[in-house]
Design an enzyme around this catalytic site. Structure first.
Site, PDB file in Angstrom:
ATOM      1  CE  LYS A  74      -4.007  -2.046   2.295  1.00 30.06           C
ATOM      2  NZ  LYS A  74      -4.921  -1.971   3.452  1.00 30.06           N
ATOM      3  CG  ASP A 110      -7.800   0.338   3.357  1.00 32.41           C
ATOM      4  OD1 ASP A 110      -8.670  -0.508   3.067  1.00 32.41           O
ATOM      5  OD2 ASP A 110      -6.585   0.152   3.154  1.00 32.41           O
ATOM      6  N   GLY A 134      -0.471  -0.592  15.525  1.00 30.08           N
ATOM      7  CA  GLY A 134      -0.131  -0.831  14.124  1.00 30.08           C
ATOM      8  C   GLY A 134      -0.050   0.469  13.358  1.00 30.08           C
ATOM      9  CB  VAL A 228      -7.975  -3.695  10.722  1.00 31.13           C
ATOM     10  CG1 VAL A 228      -7.663  -3.754   9.243  1.00 31.13           C
ATOM     11  CG2 VAL A 228      -8.175  -2.248  11.142  1.00 31.13           C
ATOM     12  CE1 TYR A 230     -12.269 -10.320   4.172  1.00 28.63           C
ATOM     13  CE2 TYR A 230     -10.519  -8.708   4.485  1.00 28.63           C
ATOM     14  CZ  TYR A 230     -11.207  -9.598   3.683  1.00 28.63           C
ATOM     15  OH  TYR A 230     -10.820  -9.789   2.374  1.00 28.63           O
ATOM     16  N   GLY A 251     -13.713  -6.781  11.792  1.00 31.62           N
ATOM     17  CA  GLY A 251     -13.166  -6.161  10.585  1.00 31.62           C
ATOM     18  C   GLY A 251     -14.043  -6.285   9.355  1.00 31.62           C
TER      19      GLY A 251
END
Length: 291
Positions: A74, A110, A134, A228, A230, A251
């Site tokens: 990302k 996001d 994080g 977050v 999932y 998530g």
């Protein structure tokens, strides 16, 4: 004539379990679209994350309409795009690339995805002091979303202290001095003791990274917990936090809302978000498919 055929993909590492293809394709089917969603897995290709630029260029040349980008690319993808939306530029992370007239433009869904999920799932959660575990791309998105929703102050904790410090500095520049702080992992007990809630944004809890991101004893009633991860929907953190009396956000909502926003960017069509939310537990295997 409106376009009715799309080719999109996902670039990342270990993405075989991703539900993004099914979420996109189910919604496309309901809208009568031909929609092919390809997984471009770095692990399967034997490619280093730094090759993300080559993969983006190849997808553009092959006629893709867009790409989703996930861990660990990302932030690495930023230098390989022709443009960024203001939100993606401020965040320093991209999870959606749209090919438009030969240009590759980076977006970040996001942030909007987490914000929509949080507002839906924890609408009355206090936000005066928030801990964030994080500081990678997902963590940055969560921090931007929470500060946009009105969080007073966020303390960023990461295994790499320099990364936590960098994110906190970026947040203070964007949202105003004093809105973010950072702390080493050994300070997490004190941070959580004074926090209204904690958002978790590391890979811990995924099938390949099982376990808890911090000791269960740090959880307490009155502390909200936002996850977050999932896959699985019921991570060990989600289960443990619920058992400890915390208000919990899994998530799944973020996964759906970010997918819906990406679908809109790829197709220009409005996604049926409620339908996609209903799809998620079926796809994740937590409820049976309707007959």
């Amino acid at each position: 004539m409106a376009k009715d055929s799309y080719l999109v993909g996902l670039i990342g590492s270990g993405i075989g379990p991703s539900l993004s293809p099914a979420l996109h394709q189910r919604e496309a089917d309901r809208q009568g679209l031909r929609y092919l969603y390809r997984l471009i897995d770095l692990d399967a290709l034997g490619a280093a994350p730094e090759k993300v630029g080559d993969l983006v260029r190849a997808a553009r040349d092959l006629g893709f309409d867009g790409l989703n980008i996930t861990h660990p690319c990302k932030q690495l993808v930023l230098g390989h795009l022709d443009g960024l939306t203001p939100g993606a530029e401020a965040l320093g992370a991209v999870n959606t690339v749209v090919f438009d007239g030969g240009r590759a433009v980076g977006h970040n869904t996001d942030v909007t995805g987490f914000a929509a999920s949080f507002a839906r799932g924890l609408p009355d959660a206090p936000l005066e002091r928030v801990a964030l575990v994080g500081a990678g791309g997902a963590g940055a998105a969560v921090a931007h979303a929470l500060l946009t929703l009105g969080a007073g102050q966020i303390t960023v904790v990461d295994a790499l202290p320099e990364r936590a410090a960098a994110l906190a500095g970026s947040l203070n520049r964007h949202f105003g001095a004093g809105r973010a702080d950072h702390a080493a992992p050994d300070r997490l007990p004190g941070v959580l003791a004074g926090a209204d809630g904690v958002a978790h944004a590391t890979p811990t809890g995924m099938a390949a990274h099982p376990g808890l991101p911090f000791p269960a004893g740090l959880l307490r009633p009155g502390l909200w917990v936002a996850e977050v991860v999932y896959r699985p929907l019921q991570t060990e953190l989600v289960r443990t936090a619920r058992a400890a009396g915390c208000a919990v956000l899994d998530g799944g909502g973020m996964a759906v809302f970010q997918a819906a926003d990406a679908f809109r960017l790829f197709t220009g069509r409005e996604p049926g978000t409620a339908r996609m939310l209903a799809d998620l537990p079926v796809l994740a295997g937590t409820v049976p498919a309707p007959r």
